[in-house]
Design a protein around this motif. Structure first.
Motif, PDB file in Angstrom:
ATOM      1  N   GLY A   1       0.825  -1.202   0.000  1.00  2.60           N
ATOM      2  CA  GLY A   1       0.000   0.000   0.000  1.00  2.60           C
ATOM      3  C   GLY A   1       0.859   1.253   0.000  1.00  2.60           C
ATOM      4  N   SER A   2       0.187   2.380   0.070  1.00  7.68           N
ATOM      5  CA  SER A   2       0.866   3.669   0.082  1.00  7.68           C
ATOM      6  C   SER A   2       1.723   3.820   1.335  1.00  7.68           C
ATOM      7  CB  SER A   2      -0.174   4.790   0.025  1.00  7.68           C
ATOM      8  OG  SER A   2       0.417   6.035   0.352  1.00  7.68           O
ATOM      9  N   GLN A   3       2.847   4.543   1.196  1.00  5.47           N
ATOM     10  CA  GLN A   3       3.737   4.765   2.337  1.00  5.47           C
ATOM     11  C   GLN A   3       3.291   5.923   3.212  1.00  5.47           C
ATOM     12  OE1 GLN A   3       4.284   5.386  -0.902  1.00  5.47           O
ATOM     13  NE2 GLN A   3       6.215   6.459  -1.234  1.00  5.47           N
ATOM     14  N   TRP A   4       2.185   6.572   2.868  1.00  5.82           N
ATOM     15  CA  TRP A   4       1.745   7.744   3.638  1.00  5.82           C
ATOM     16  C   TRP A   4       0.721   7.308   4.685  1.00  5.82           C
ATOM     17  CZ3 TRP A   4       5.452  10.651   2.433  1.00  5.82           C
ATOM     18  CH2 TRP A   4       5.976  10.634   1.148  1.00  5.82           C
ATOM     19  N   TRP A   5       1.229   6.917   5.854  1.00  8.09           N
ATOM     20  CA  TRP A   5       0.394   6.361   6.917  1.00  8.09           C
ATOM     21  C   TRP A   5       0.306   7.285   8.118  1.00  8.09           C
ATOM     22  CZ3 TRP A   5       4.144   6.456  10.451  1.00  8.09           C
ATOM     23  CH2 TRP A   5       5.444   6.066  10.126  1.00  8.09           C
ATOM     24  N   CYS A   6      -0.646   6.975   9.004  1.00 12.39           N
ATOM     25  CA  CYS A   6      -0.783   7.640  10.300  1.00 12.39           C
ATOM     26  C   CYS A   6      -1.057   6.558  11.332  1.00 12.39           C
ATOM     27  CB  CYS A   6      -1.924   8.661  10.264  1.00 12.39           C
ATOM     28  SG  CYS A   6      -2.184   9.495  11.857  1.00 12.39           S
ATOM     29  N   LEU A   7      -0.105   6.347  12.249  1.00  6.49           N
ATOM     30  CA  LEU A   7      -0.178   5.240  13.206  1.00  6.49           C
ATOM     31  C   LEU A   7      -0.190   5.752  14.642  1.00  6.49           C
ATOM     32  CD1 LEU A   7       2.457   2.862  11.532  1.00  6.49           C
ATOM     33  CD2 LEU A   7      -0.028   2.899  11.177  1.00  6.49           C
ATOM     34  N   ARG A   8      -0.875   5.007  15.498  1.00  7.32           N
ATOM     35  CA  ARG A   8      -0.934   5.360  16.916  1.00  7.32           C
ATOM     36  C   ARG A   8       0.408   5.085  17.598  1.00  7.32           C
ATOM     37  NH1 ARG A   8      -5.715   1.401  18.285  1.00  7.32           N
ATOM     38  NH2 ARG A   8      -4.437   0.227  16.813  1.00  7.32           N
ATOM     39  N   ARG A   9       0.606   5.707  18.729  1.00  5.40           N
ATOM     40  CA  ARG A   9       1.866   5.539  19.446  1.00  5.40           C
ATOM     41  C   ARG A   9       2.109   4.076  19.825  1.00  5.40           C
ATOM     42  NH1 ARG A   9       5.058   9.219  21.903  1.00  5.40           N
ATOM     43  NH2 ARG A   9       6.752   8.311  23.132  1.00  5.40           N
ATOM     44  N   ARG A  10       1.060   3.414  20.330  1.00  2.32           N
ATOM     45  CA  ARG A  10       1.221   2.017  20.721  1.00  2.32           C
ATOM     46  C   ARG A  10       1.679   1.176  19.532  1.00  2.32           C
ATOM     47  NH1 ARG A  10      -4.130  -1.315  22.092  1.00  2.32           N
ATOM     48  NH2 ARG A  10      -4.282  -1.011  19.839  1.00  2.32           N
ATOM     49  N   THR A  11       1.114   1.422  18.367  1.00  2.64           N
ATOM     50  CA  THR A  11       1.494   0.658  17.173  1.00  2.64           C
ATOM     51  C   THR A  11       2.950   0.903  16.816  1.00  2.64           C
ATOM     52  OG1 THR A  11      -0.780   0.820  16.353  1.00  2.64           O
ATOM     53  CG2 THR A  11       0.920   0.262  14.746  1.00  2.64           C
ATOM     54  N   ILE A  12       3.365   2.170  16.864  1.00  3.89           N
ATOM     55  CA  ILE A  12       4.751   2.508  16.544  1.00  3.89           C
ATOM     56  C   ILE A  12       5.707   1.824  17.518  1.00  3.89           C
ATOM     57  CG2 ILE A  12       6.416   4.411  16.674  1.00  3.89           C
ATOM     58  CD1 ILE A  12       5.012   4.382  14.027  1.00  3.89           C
ATOM     59  N   GLU A  13       5.368   1.833  18.801  1.00  2.37           N
ATOM     60  CA  GLU A  13       6.243   1.202  19.801  1.00  2.37           C
ATOM     61  C   GLU A  13       6.328  -0.296  19.574  1.00  2.37           C
ATOM     62  OE1 GLU A  13       4.433   2.559  23.397  1.00  2.37           O
ATOM     63  OE2 GLU A  13       5.620   4.413  23.474  1.00  2.37           O
ATOM     64  N   TRP A  14       5.222  -0.926  19.212  1.00  6.22           N
ATOM     65  CA  TRP A  14       5.250  -2.365  18.932  1.00  6.22           C
ATOM     66  C   TRP A  14       6.074  -2.674  17.678  1.00  6.22           C
ATOM     67  CZ3 TRP A  14      -0.597  -3.913  19.873  1.00  6.22           C
ATOM     68  CH2 TRP A  14      -0.830  -3.922  21.245  1.00  6.22           C
ATOM     69  N   ILE A  15       6.000  -1.784  16.678  1.00  8.45           N
ATOM     70  CA  ILE A  15       6.803  -1.991  15.471  1.00  8.45           C
ATOM     71  C   ILE A  15       8.292  -1.910  15.802  1.00  8.45           C
ATOM     72  CG2 ILE A  15       7.485  -0.900  13.284  1.00  8.45           C
ATOM     73  CD1 ILE A  15       4.561  -0.231  12.816  1.00  8.45           C
ATOM     74  N   LEU A  16       8.680  -0.921  16.594  1.00  2.66           N
ATOM     75  CA  LEU A  16      10.099  -0.797  16.962  1.00  2.66           C
ATOM     76  C   LEU A  16      10.557  -2.004  17.753  1.00  2.66           C
ATOM     77  CD1 LEU A  16      10.272   3.007  17.896  1.00  2.66           C
ATOM     78  CD2 LEU A  16      11.020   1.889  15.778  1.00  2.66           C
ATOM     79  N   GLU A  17       9.710  -2.495  18.636  1.00  7.52           N
ATOM     80  CA  GLU A  17      10.062  -3.711  19.395  1.00  7.52           C
ATOM     81  C   GLU A  17      10.196  -4.904  18.458  1.00  7.52           C
ATOM     82  OE1 GLU A  17       8.329  -6.418  23.125  1.00  7.52           O
ATOM     83  OE2 GLU A  17       7.164  -4.725  22.332  1.00  7.52           O
ATOM     84  N   PHE A  18       9.293  -5.001  17.474  1.00  7.98           N
ATOM     85  CA  PHE A  18       9.354  -6.080  16.497  1.00  7.98           C
ATOM     86  C   PHE A  18      10.661  -6.042  15.715  1.00  7.98           C
ATOM     87  CE2 PHE A  18       8.617  -8.079  12.422  1.00  7.98           C
ATOM     88  CZ  PHE A  18       7.783  -9.153  12.694  1.00  7.98           C
ATOM     89  N   THR A  19      11.093  -4.846  15.328  1.00  6.62           N
ATOM     90  CA  THR A  19      12.336  -4.740  14.551  1.00  6.62           C
ATOM     91  C   THR A  19      13.549  -5.202  15.348  1.00  6.62           C
ATOM     92  OG1 THR A  19      12.734  -2.434  15.209  1.00  6.62           O
ATOM     93  CG2 THR A  19      11.403  -2.804  13.226  1.00  6.62           C
ATOM     94  N   ARG A  20      13.481  -5.050  16.669  1.00  8.40           N
ATOM     95  CA  ARG A  20      14.609  -5.489  17.512  1.00  8.40           C
ATOM     96  C   ARG A  20      14.600  -7.001  17.712  1.00  8.40           C
ATOM     97  NH1 ARG A  20      13.320  -0.409  20.042  1.00  8.40           N
ATOM     98  NH2 ARG A  20      11.799  -1.417  21.420  1.00  8.40           N
ATOM     99  N   LYS A  21      13.410  -7.601  17.746  1.00  4.28           N
ATOM    100  CA  LYS A  21      13.313  -9.029  18.044  1.00  4.28           C
ATOM    101  C   LYS A  21      13.395  -9.907  16.803  1.00  4.28           C
ATOM    102  CE  LYS A  21      10.575  -8.723  22.310  1.00  4.28           C
ATOM    103  NZ  LYS A  21       9.288  -9.100  22.970  1.00  4.28           N
ATOM    104  N   ARG A  22      12.821  -9.453  15.701  1.00  2.00           N
ATOM    105  CA  ARG A  22      12.724 -10.317  14.520  1.00  2.00           C
ATOM    106  C   ARG A  22      13.774  -9.942  13.477  1.00  2.00           C
ATOM    107  NH1 ARG A  22       8.168 -13.317  13.666  1.00  2.00           N
ATOM    108  NH2 ARG A  22       9.452 -14.147  11.966  1.00  2.00           N
ATOM    109  N   LYS A  23      15.004 -10.349  13.755  1.00  2.00           N
ATOM    110  CA  LYS A  23      16.100 -10.053  12.838  1.00  2.00           C
ATOM    111  C   LYS A  23      15.908 -10.749  11.489  1.00  2.00           C
ATOM    112  CE  LYS A  23      18.148  -7.591  15.967  1.00  2.00           C
ATOM    113  NZ  LYS A  23      18.111  -6.115  15.856  1.00  2.00           N
ATOM    114  N   ASP A  24      15.235 -11.896  11.506  1.00  2.00           N
ATOM    115  CA  ASP A  24      15.018 -12.614  10.247  1.00  2.00           C
ATOM    116  C   ASP A  24      14.120 -11.814   9.302  1.00  2.00           C
ATOM    117  OD1 ASP A  24      12.904 -12.988  12.113  1.00  2.00           O
ATOM    118  OD2 ASP A  24      12.158 -14.701  10.972  1.00  2.00           O
ATOM    119  N   VAL A  25      13.069 -11.206   9.854  1.00  2.00           N
ATOM    120  CA  VAL A  25      12.172 -10.392   9.031  1.00  2.00           C
ATOM    121  C   VAL A  25      12.894  -9.150   8.537  1.00  2.00           C
ATOM    122  CG1 VAL A  25      10.015  -9.071   9.010  1.00  2.00           C
ATOM    123  CG2 VAL A  25      10.127 -11.270  10.203  1.00  2.00           C
ATOM    124  N   MET A  26      13.724  -8.555   9.390  1.00  2.00           N
ATOM    125  CA  MET A  26      14.466  -7.371   8.979  1.00  2.00           C
ATOM    126  C   MET A  26      15.439  -7.701   7.853  1.00  2.00           C
ATOM    127  SD  MET A  26      13.225  -4.956  10.751  1.00  2.00           S
ATOM    128  CE  MET A  26      14.399  -3.613  10.669  1.00  2.00           C
TER     129      MET A  26
END
Length: 525
Positions: free
Chosen positions: A182-207
């Motif tokens: 989809g389009s890269q122009w998003w608006c996300l809640r703080r909780r979602t952003i924090e979960w995404i950052l946590e995901f990037t730290r834990k899931r090195k395979d996906v990164m």
């Protein structure tokens, strides 16, 4: 109350960036900026110096060189997001923007809008099941590793890609994620952003996987949000209004687009022309306004499609060989009723059928719900009917066991008319000319999505002459074509004139033609 942290990725025009940051933060929101490391150092320094005393502005701690379609765009976004999360603990929403974006609503409206629902706004369509990608690579974006930028190192990009294909080096997508796009122009809640950052730290395979995909800014956040957030908390749309031309290029907005932009159901718009100084000033003032009211009509995309389509003759590609060599039959006669007002065309056709007993099909190439006999599936969609128009017409002649058939058609179907008149069968056309009041044209604009109940009167005043001209040009095009067997009846024409035209069109005596021409309320709306 919502507080927005804008995530700004930019690479040029430092003055515009300074103005954008100043305007957006003046209303109490904040901004995190990543300025492309490829850009001039003095431009970045100018931005830093101008905004250093603004407590609502921060910068990504690391700047990297960004390339279109490359992982660097996602990494730059993550750097800016991390800086925003740390610098602005009270931010409730994180909104991705570019230097070409501007608000088309007030801050007051935007905050109220985001407070209405506790959801994320991001386009996230199934990568393989949707038709979001129109042309070019699809699966290949993911299953092969892309180490080179296609725009900068085209030969290396395709050499690497072709080598992997030859050697069978396709890889698997991480088993527990379903890739979205989809389009890269998003608006996300703080909780979602924090979960995404946590995901990037834990899931090195996906990164690792996304780092070597192609155009990951269209898939990374879209996939992760759908992976970690319940579907009922996601609105699959962007809050940034953008349009693309037929050539895949973004539509640019200028000074005279102000009213149109305000009436769209979006909070921001891109791209705003660098030369649109008046538009920028008016939109900048608007963001800080209080008590502003907005009438949402949301006709922007359909209006753009209509206006850009005017004047194009739209020649078809070379006919398929089976269409070129086929014919309806020399002994058959196709009678075409052309009427812009469909209800009048249908009324006219029904009356002809009653008087002459000739089989009739209404707007089969314009109306998907048009009643059709079962012809083995070819009748199921307008697309199929149009692609296989001659085969369809032969089947209709056979179905009704007739050598004469009447169909109704909108005057914009010039390709179909040309095709039927080029056939070896006998084809006749009668145009039903009606009067078009402003009220009717406005209703037509609303029916086809060019206007809505809340469309500003100024837009309507500019639109109506254009629609009227468009309707008239369709009629002129038909007449200019010089079809042999062209006739016309008119709402303003005399009974005698219309009777003679009908008699010749239908090859019937004038007394029977007069029955049709003098039908009560034939031209009534």
């Amino acid at each position: 109350m919502a507080k927005i942290a804008f995530i700004l990725l930019c690479h040029k025009d430092p003055d515009a960036i300074i103005n954008q940051a100043t305007r957006l933060t003046a209303a109490g929101d904040c901004m995190s900026i990543h300025f492309d490391a490829r850009s001039k150092p003095e431009h970045f320094q100018k931005i830093r110096d101008a905004l250093k005393d603004n407590p609502n502005v921060t910068f990504a701690r690391k700047r990297i060189k960004c390339g279109w379609g490359a992982w660097s765009l996602v990494q730059a976004t993550l750097y800016a997001v991390e800086a925003a999360v740390e610098a602005f603990p009270r931010a409730t929403h994180f909104y991705m923007v570019s230097g070409d974006c501007m608000a088309i609503k007030s801050a007051e409206y935007a905050h109220d809008f985001l407070d209405r629902e506790d959801v994320d706004y991001i386009e996230s369509f199934d990568y393989f099941g949707s038709d979001w990608i129109k042309t070019g690579m699809k699966e290949e974006r993911l299953i092969y590793r892309h180490f080179f930028n296609e725009r900068k190192y085209k030969k290396l990009f395709y050499a690497s890609f072709n080598l992997q294909k030859r050697l069978g080096l396709a890889r698997d997508i991480p088993h527990d994620i379903q890739v979205q796009i989809g389009s890269q122009w998003w608006c996300l809640r703080r909780r979602t952003i924090e979960w995404i950052l946590e995901f990037t730290r834990k899931r090195k395979d996906v990164m690792r996987f996304f780092r070597t995909t192609w155009i990951p800014d269209e898939t990374f956040f879209q996939t992760l949000v759908r992976h970690i957030i319940p579907a009922n908390e996601i609105r699959t749309r962007t809050l940034t209004f953008l349009m693309f031309t037929d050539y895949g290029m973004p539509v640019t907005f200028y000074n005279d687009h102000y009213d149109l932009l305000l009436s769209q159901d979006f909070l921001f718009a891109r791209k705003i022309s660098p030369e649109a100084h008046v538009l920028k000033r008016r939109l900048g003032d608007l963001y800080a306004a209080e008590g502003a009211e907005f009438q949402i009509s949301n006709e922007g995309r359909s209006l753009f499609k209509f206006l850009t389509g005017r004047g194009r003759t739209g020649h078809r590609f070379a006919p398929r060989f089976w269409e070129k060599e086929s014919t309806l039959g020399r002994e058959r006669e196709l009678l075409i009723i052309v009427a812009k007002k469909w209800h009048i065309g249908k009324r006219f056709a029904e009356r002809i059928k009653k008087v002459t007993n000739v089989p009739m099909i209404q707007y089969l190439f314009d109306e998907s719900s048009c009643p059709m006999p079962d012809l083995g599936g070819i009748q199921n969609s307008i697309g199929k009917r149009t692609r296989h128009r001659r085969a369809l017409m032969r089947m209709l002649f056979d179905y009704y066991d007739t050598d004469r058939l009447i169909i109704c058609m909108d005057p914009n179907n010039m390709d179909l008319m040309r095709d039927f008149f080029s056939d070896r069968s006998q084809t006749k056309l009668i145009e039903v000319e009606s009067h078009f009041s402003d009220e009717y044209l406005l209703g037509h604009a609303m029916r086809v999505g060019l206007a809505g109940e809340n469309t500003p009167q100024e837009t309507i005043d500019r639109l109506l002459p254009t629609i009227r001209s468009d309707v008239m040009s369709e009629s002129d095009t038909i007449r200019d074509e010089g079809f042999e067997g062209y006739f016309r009846i008119s709402e303003n024409g005399s009974s005698e004139m219309n009777t003679r035209a009908l008699a010749r069109f239908l090859t019937i005596p004038e007394d029977r033609a007069r029955e049709i021409a003098e039908t009560d309320h034939l031209f009534a709306d």
